[in-house]
Scaffold this motif. Structure first.
Motif, PDB file in Angstrom:
ATOM      1  N   CYS A 113       0.426  -1.049  -0.240  1.00  0.00           N
ATOM      2  CA  CYS A 113       0.045  -0.197   0.023  1.00  0.00           C
ATOM      3  C   CYS A 113       0.885   1.283  -0.097  1.00  0.00           C
ATOM      4  CB  CYS A 113      -1.144  -0.226   1.368  1.00  0.00           C
ATOM      5  SG  CYS A 113      -2.200  -1.135   0.696  1.00  0.00           S
ATOM      6  N   ALA A 114       0.632   2.503  -0.513  1.00  0.00           N
ATOM      7  CA  ALA A 114       1.012   3.306  -0.610  1.00  0.00           C
ATOM      8  C   ALA A 114       0.031   4.306   0.628  1.00  0.00           C
ATOM      9  CB  ALA A 114       0.862   4.555  -1.803  1.00  0.00           C
ATOM     10  N   ALA A 115       0.079   5.883   0.811  1.00  0.00           N
ATOM     11  CA  ALA A 115      -0.657   6.387   1.592  1.00  0.00           C
ATOM     12  C   ALA A 115      -2.367   5.803   1.016  1.00  0.00           C
ATOM     13  CB  ALA A 115      -0.527   7.502   1.929  1.00  0.00           C
ATOM     14  N   PRO A 116      -3.031   5.967   1.897  1.00  0.00           N
ATOM     15  CA  PRO A 116      -4.546   5.674   0.919  1.00  0.00           C
ATOM     16  C   PRO A 116      -4.898   7.310  -0.390  1.00  0.00           C
ATOM     17  CG  PRO A 116      -5.010   5.907   3.191  1.00  0.00           C
ATOM     18  CD  PRO A 116      -3.327   5.930   3.451  1.00  0.00           C
ATOM     19  N   LEU A 117      -4.243   8.511   0.153  1.00  0.00           N
ATOM     20  CA  LEU A 117      -4.145   9.554  -0.493  1.00  0.00           C
ATOM     21  C   LEU A 117      -2.755   9.810  -0.524  1.00  0.00           C
ATOM     22  CD1 LEU A 117      -6.779  11.773   0.080  1.00  0.00           C
ATOM     23  CD2 LEU A 117      -6.357  11.004  -2.161  1.00  0.00           C
ATOM     24  N   PRO A 118      -2.149   9.291  -2.034  1.00  0.00           N
ATOM     25  CA  PRO A 118      -0.238   8.774  -1.917  1.00  0.00           C
ATOM     26  C   PRO A 118       0.071  10.585  -1.845  1.00  0.00           C
ATOM     27  CG  PRO A 118      -1.069   7.399  -3.904  1.00  0.00           C
ATOM     28  CD  PRO A 118      -3.006   7.936  -2.937  1.00  0.00           C
ATOM     29  N   ARG A 119      -0.497  11.079  -2.772  1.00  0.00           N
ATOM     30  CA  ARG A 119      -0.549  13.035  -2.531  1.00  0.00           C
ATOM     31  C   ARG A 119      -1.716  13.280  -2.923  1.00  0.00           C
ATOM     32  NH1 ARG A 119       1.275  13.797  -9.436  1.00  0.00           N
ATOM     33  NH2 ARG A 119      -0.067  12.548  -9.966  1.00  0.00           N
ATOM     34  N   ALA A 120      -2.135  14.904  -1.947  1.00  0.00           N
ATOM     35  CA  ALA A 120      -3.300  15.835  -1.771  1.00  0.00           C
ATOM     36  C   ALA A 120      -3.061  16.500  -2.020  1.00  0.00           C
ATOM     37  CB  ALA A 120      -3.877  15.149  -0.513  1.00  0.00           C
ATOM     38  N   TYR A 121      -4.373  16.752  -2.626  1.00  0.00           N
ATOM     39  CA  TYR A 121      -4.760  19.079  -2.765  1.00  0.00           C
ATOM     40  C   TYR A 121      -4.266  19.564  -1.386  1.00  0.00           C
ATOM     41  CZ  TYR A 121      -5.158  17.140  -7.445  1.00  0.00           C
ATOM     42  OH  TYR A 121      -5.423  16.475  -8.628  1.00  0.00           O
ATOM     43  N   GLN A 122      -4.189  19.085  -0.499  1.00  0.00           N
ATOM     44  CA  GLN A 122      -4.234  19.998   1.043  1.00  0.00           C
ATOM     45  C   GLN A 122      -4.299  18.975   2.360  1.00  0.00           C
ATOM     46  OE1 GLN A 122      -5.596  23.839   1.963  1.00  0.00           O
ATOM     47  NE2 GLN A 122      -7.181  22.469   2.500  1.00  0.00           N
ATOM     48  N   TRP A 123      -3.380  19.318   2.889  1.00  0.00           N
ATOM     49  CA  TRP A 123      -2.813  18.406   4.017  1.00  0.00           C
ATOM     50  C   TRP A 123      -2.573  19.540   5.305  1.00  0.00           C
ATOM     51  CZ3 TRP A 123      -3.232  16.024   8.454  1.00  0.00           C
ATOM     52  CH2 TRP A 123      -1.525  15.556   8.624  1.00  0.00           C
ATOM     53  N   CYS A 124      -3.440  19.923   6.040  1.00  0.00           N
ATOM     54  CA  CYS A 124      -3.709  20.772   7.289  1.00  0.00           C
ATOM     55  C   CYS A 124      -3.889  20.175   7.807  1.00  0.00           C
ATOM     56  CB  CYS A 124      -4.657  22.209   7.719  1.00  0.00           C
ATOM     57  SG  CYS A 124      -5.300  22.393   5.391  1.00  0.00           S
ATOM     58  N   ASP A 125      -2.377  20.421   9.275  1.00  0.00           N
ATOM     59  CA  ASP A 125      -2.487  19.255  10.861  1.00  0.00           C
ATOM     60  C   ASP A 125      -2.935  20.157  11.744  1.00  0.00           C
ATOM     61  OD1 ASP A 125      -2.205  17.542  12.222  1.00  0.00           O
ATOM     62  OD2 ASP A 125      -0.489  17.528  12.113  1.00  0.00           O
ATOM     63  N   GLY A 126      -3.803  20.113  12.686  1.00  0.00           N
ATOM     64  CA  GLY A 126      -4.728  21.001  13.242  1.00  0.00           C
ATOM     65  C   GLY A 126      -3.641  20.874  14.818  1.00  0.00           C
ATOM     66  N   SER A 127      -3.342  21.176  15.808  1.00  0.00           N
ATOM     67  CA  SER A 127      -3.136  21.090  17.441  1.00  0.00           C
ATOM     68  C   SER A 127      -3.888  20.530  18.244  1.00  0.00           C
ATOM     69  CB  SER A 127      -1.603  21.806  17.699  1.00  0.00           C
ATOM     70  OG  SER A 127      -0.667  21.595  16.864  1.00  0.00           O
ATOM     71  N   ALA A 128      -4.932  19.934  17.979  1.00  0.00           N
ATOM     72  CA  ALA A 128      -6.018  19.951  18.683  1.00  0.00           C
ATOM     73  C   ALA A 128      -5.716  19.454  20.624  1.00  0.00           C
ATOM     74  CB  ALA A 128      -7.370  19.323  18.460  1.00  0.00           C
ATOM     75  N   TYR A 129      -4.688  18.613  21.114  1.00  0.00           N
ATOM     76  CA  TYR A 129      -4.498  18.480  22.052  1.00  0.00           C
ATOM     77  C   TYR A 129      -3.718  19.765  23.061  1.00  0.00           C
ATOM     78  CZ  TYR A 129      -6.567  13.921  20.557  1.00  0.00           C
ATOM     79  OH  TYR A 129      -7.477  12.788  19.234  1.00  0.00           O
ATOM     80  N   VAL A 130      -4.433  20.236  23.388  1.00  0.00           N
ATOM     81  CA  VAL A 130      -3.711  21.940  23.543  1.00  0.00           C
ATOM     82  C   VAL A 130      -2.782  21.416  25.107  1.00  0.00           C
ATOM     83  CG1 VAL A 130      -4.031  23.965  24.763  1.00  0.00           C
ATOM     84  CG2 VAL A 130      -5.999  22.778  22.946  1.00  0.00           C
ATOM     85  N   ASN A 131      -2.850  19.998  25.428  1.00  0.00           N
ATOM     86  CA  ASN A 131      -2.020  19.657  26.846  1.00  0.00           C
ATOM     87  C   ASN A 131      -0.512  19.614  26.183  1.00  0.00           C
ATOM     88  OD1 ASN A 131      -1.120  18.378  29.121  1.00  0.00           O
ATOM     89  ND2 ASN A 131      -1.789  16.536  27.959  1.00  0.00           N
ATOM     90  N   HIS A 132      -0.179  19.108  24.917  1.00  0.00           N
ATOM     91  CA  HIS A 132       0.511  18.673  24.326  1.00  0.00           C
ATOM     92  C   HIS A 132       1.219  19.403  23.917  1.00  0.00           C
ATOM     93  CE1 HIS A 132       3.116  17.283  20.882  1.00  0.00           C
ATOM     94  NE2 HIS A 132       2.779  18.155  20.243  1.00  0.00           N
ATOM     95  N   VAL A 133       0.467  20.534  22.908  1.00  0.00           N
ATOM     96  CA  VAL A 133       1.134  22.317  23.066  1.00  0.00           C
ATOM     97  C   VAL A 133       1.670  22.729  23.560  1.00  0.00           C
ATOM     98  CG1 VAL A 133       0.349  24.573  21.856  1.00  0.00           C
ATOM     99  CG2 VAL A 133      -1.179  22.621  21.096  1.00  0.00           C
ATOM    100  N   GLU A 134       0.764  22.398  25.203  1.00  0.00           N
ATOM    101  CA  GLU A 134       1.437  23.210  26.392  1.00  0.00           C
ATOM    102  C   GLU A 134       2.204  22.762  27.382  1.00  0.00           C
ATOM    103  OE1 GLU A 134      -0.912  25.316  30.330  1.00  0.00           O
ATOM    104  OE2 GLU A 134      -1.066  23.130  29.621  1.00  0.00           O
ATOM    105  N   LEU A 135       2.922  21.403  27.215  1.00  0.00           N
ATOM    106  CA  LEU A 135       3.985  20.710  27.032  1.00  0.00           C
ATOM    107  C   LEU A 135       5.558  21.484  26.522  1.00  0.00           C
ATOM    108  CD1 LEU A 135       2.805  17.226  28.830  1.00  0.00           C
ATOM    109  CD2 LEU A 135       4.172  19.217  29.756  1.00  0.00           C
ATOM    110  N   VAL A 136       4.993  21.015  24.932  1.00  0.00           N
ATOM    111  CA  VAL A 136       5.735  21.060  24.053  1.00  0.00           C
ATOM    112  C   VAL A 136       6.847  22.581  24.635  1.00  0.00           C
ATOM    113  CG1 VAL A 136       6.960  20.889  21.656  1.00  0.00           C
ATOM    114  CG2 VAL A 136       5.129  19.321  22.586  1.00  0.00           C
ATOM    115  N   ARG A 137       5.831  23.487  24.348  1.00  0.00           N
ATOM    116  CA  ARG A 137       6.305  25.159  24.056  1.00  0.00           C
ATOM    117  C   ARG A 137       6.627  25.065  26.114  1.00  0.00           C
ATOM    118  NH1 ARG A 137       3.658  28.637  20.866  1.00  0.00           N
ATOM    119  NH2 ARG A 137       3.722  30.493  21.971  1.00  0.00           N
ATOM    120  N   LYS A 138       6.348  24.125  26.969  1.00  0.00           N
ATOM    121  CA  LYS A 138       7.230  25.173  28.835  1.00  0.00           C
ATOM    122  C   LYS A 138       8.434  24.150  28.521  1.00  0.00           C
ATOM    123  CE  LYS A 138       4.406  23.407  32.225  1.00  0.00           C
ATOM    124  NZ  LYS A 138       3.761  22.911  33.055  1.00  0.00           N
ATOM    125  N   ALA A 139       9.003  23.421  27.416  1.00  0.00           N
ATOM    126  CA  ALA A 139      10.071  22.971  27.091  1.00  0.00           C
ATOM    127  C   ALA A 139      11.125  23.899  26.703  1.00  0.00           C
ATOM    128  CB  ALA A 139       9.820  21.538  26.417  1.00  0.00           C
TER     129      ALA A 139
END
Lengths: 339, 339
Positions: free
Chosen positions: A72-98
């Motif tokens: 298998c390739a990725a389900p979309l081997p290439r795509a027209y758009q990939w937007c990535d959120g940071s919905a687990y704000v816990n993660h964002v807070e920890l990484v910024r703290k570091a």
């Protein structure tokens, strides 16, 4: 319904319908040659794909064959758009703290999202090529959705209906390049090379009751060199649900069919503290940056290194019976030697 | 050779070869249905497209018809990657000065680049939809290149050979949303909605001697409501040439065929000062943010407003004889009323 893309027939591969148990698959050339083609006219393609899936489940699909995620390739081997959120704000807070960065309170109410590269995704079992271990190679285990056409300024309520498929992601990150890159002010570029996706994309109904409130309520399992590394629940501590993330992406523009929207690194606060490793009874982590952050908070400096060439990363999500929903991302980190 | 995409035959349109004078065109179904398909196998497609172009020039192309830019989508109506540089560092310095942001010295040696959305580009004569004039709607007149497959860590020298086509861009920006968005640290998202492209993409040889040193040495003309607004030379003050920008984009990842790399807003320092309007004998500007910055420097505050609904933007580049090389981006700013 479960869908995958074989590495055959060109850059966009060949769409197949996969059985619920991931054991068998069947090509669907009469419906759509590729997943993007199906998404371009989803209303017409979906019922036909579901009919093929139903035939496959009852053993009546002509030309069915054993499903092999390595093909298998990725389900979309290439795509027209990939937007990535940071919905687990816990993660964002920890990484910024570091890294000693303040976290504005608005991060709890206004989603963070970056525009990722989508021209050459990595297949679920294909190697992650990197130039140098010194770049700080990290996994980021995430969940992502694929939409059909979404109109500009869509509400979260209406956005929910545009979510057609779900996948797992390894949003490979080069941590060593992030601070200098973000300091330039234009966001991630070199620090976010190609991402990897699970072998299979599934319709929301495949998740049954685990798909509710616009979230996937199942543990996301990560392994490094076969050792359990993370098992946070993707439905817990997700500050912004998927419909909200899709609406955020569409705030000032229409989204084309086949847009992929990611959750960001899955992270739980279940431990009540900064997060415990699995070995200590915690849910662990979905990226090395987070465990390094926790180590820095506890011990004054990180103890865990980033990924090395030859390391293997596995990311998978089990259903309630323990069976893999999306198949596994299972890949080696390799040195890129030029081409 | 000049290529364009008609709005017919689906989301990716239909590839046509266009005559040098932009008067006639011909479909090339036997070569490639779409520009992306041609780029996916450029080595095979290019000689056939050139043969069709040669037949069109000498009036021997069956099925040739009058070329109408209004029937065109962007040359790539949707693309797998759109990376926009800021190669005219003069522009970056001015705009940052206006918002009181420091400019690190590294900006003169390390290109700025952001990952743009590429799922739904705007056709050259199609309206730019926006939700509110309060967002600070701005044009950004730029030049962009399209590459074939580019390997990771390519040198600028080798990157030059991967540049297959050139276009003009209106990188529409919502200035009012930029400060808060960049303050979040993840780069542009809401502030960079869909971009527009010129009707025609051309091979570098079409530019003759104007394509040298990896730059396009021709003036880029912008008009607002028919009034001349800018005429800076795209070959002047371009700190990072296109091969350098492509190499920057490929530093940590392979670029898929059809990747678009933009120059950023074209800006000259020819005036010896912060830049004069055309009406005062200067070369003017390629975006409103820059003239507003200059006004702020000279008068303490901006005097020129951003674009209003009903305004028209025209962007074009003439060859030495005054003929349009790429055709014109010519579009109205319209209020988006929901769908």
């Amino acid at each position: 319904m479960k869908l995958a893309t074989l590495k055959e027939g060109g850059r966009d591969g060949t769409l197949v319908v996969v059985s619920r148990d991931l054991a068998r698959a069947v090509r669907v050339p009469d419906v759509a040659p590729t997943l993007q083609a199906a998404l371009d006219d989803w209303a017409a393609a979906e019922p036909k794909l579901r009919a093929a899936a139903e035939r496959l489940e009852r053993g009546a699909a002509d030309g069915a064959f054993a499903f092999d995620p390595r093909a298998c390739a990725a389900p979309l081997p290439r795509a027209y758009q990939w937007c990535d959120g940071s919905a687990y704000v816990n993660h964002v807070e920890l990484v910024r703290k570091a890294r000693g960065a303040e976290m504005p309170p608005s991060f709890w109410t206004d989603p963070l999202m970056y525009q990722g590269g989508s021209d050459r995704f990595i297949g679920p079992c294909d190697p992650v090529e990197a130039i140098s271990e010194a770049h700080g190679i990290d996994l980021e285990a995430e969940v992502a959705v694929i939409t059909d056409d979404v109109p500009m300024a869509v509400t979260p309520e209406a956005a929910a209906g545009h979510i057609k498929l779900l996948m797992l992601v390894n949003d490979v990150s080069l941590r060593g390049l992030i601070p200098a890159e973000l300091a330039k002010g234009f966001g991630f570029f070199h620090s976010k090379p190609a991402s990897s996706f699970s072998p299979v994309a599934v319709t929301p109904d495949e998740l049954g009751g685990a798909w509710r409130d616009g979230k996937v309520h199942r543990p996301l399992l990560s392994f490094i060199n076969g050792e359990p590394f993370g098992r946070p629940d993707a439905g817990v501590d997700m500050t912004f649900d998927f419909p909200r993330l899709v609406a955020h992406a569409a705030a000032t523009r229409h989204l084309g069919a086949g847009t992929i929207v990611g959750s960001g690194t899955v992270s739980n606060k279940l431990d009540g503290g900064p997060g415990k490793p699995i070995g200590e009874g915690g849910v662990g982590y979905s990226c090395l940056a987070e465990v390094r952050t926790v180590e820095t908070i506890l011990h004054g400096q990180p103890r865990t290194g980033f990924l090395r060439f030859g390391d293997r990363v596995r990311i998978e999500m089990p259903d309630e019976s323990g069976a893999s929903i999306f198949g596994a991302i299972d890949q080696e980190i390799v040195r890129y030697g030029g081409r």
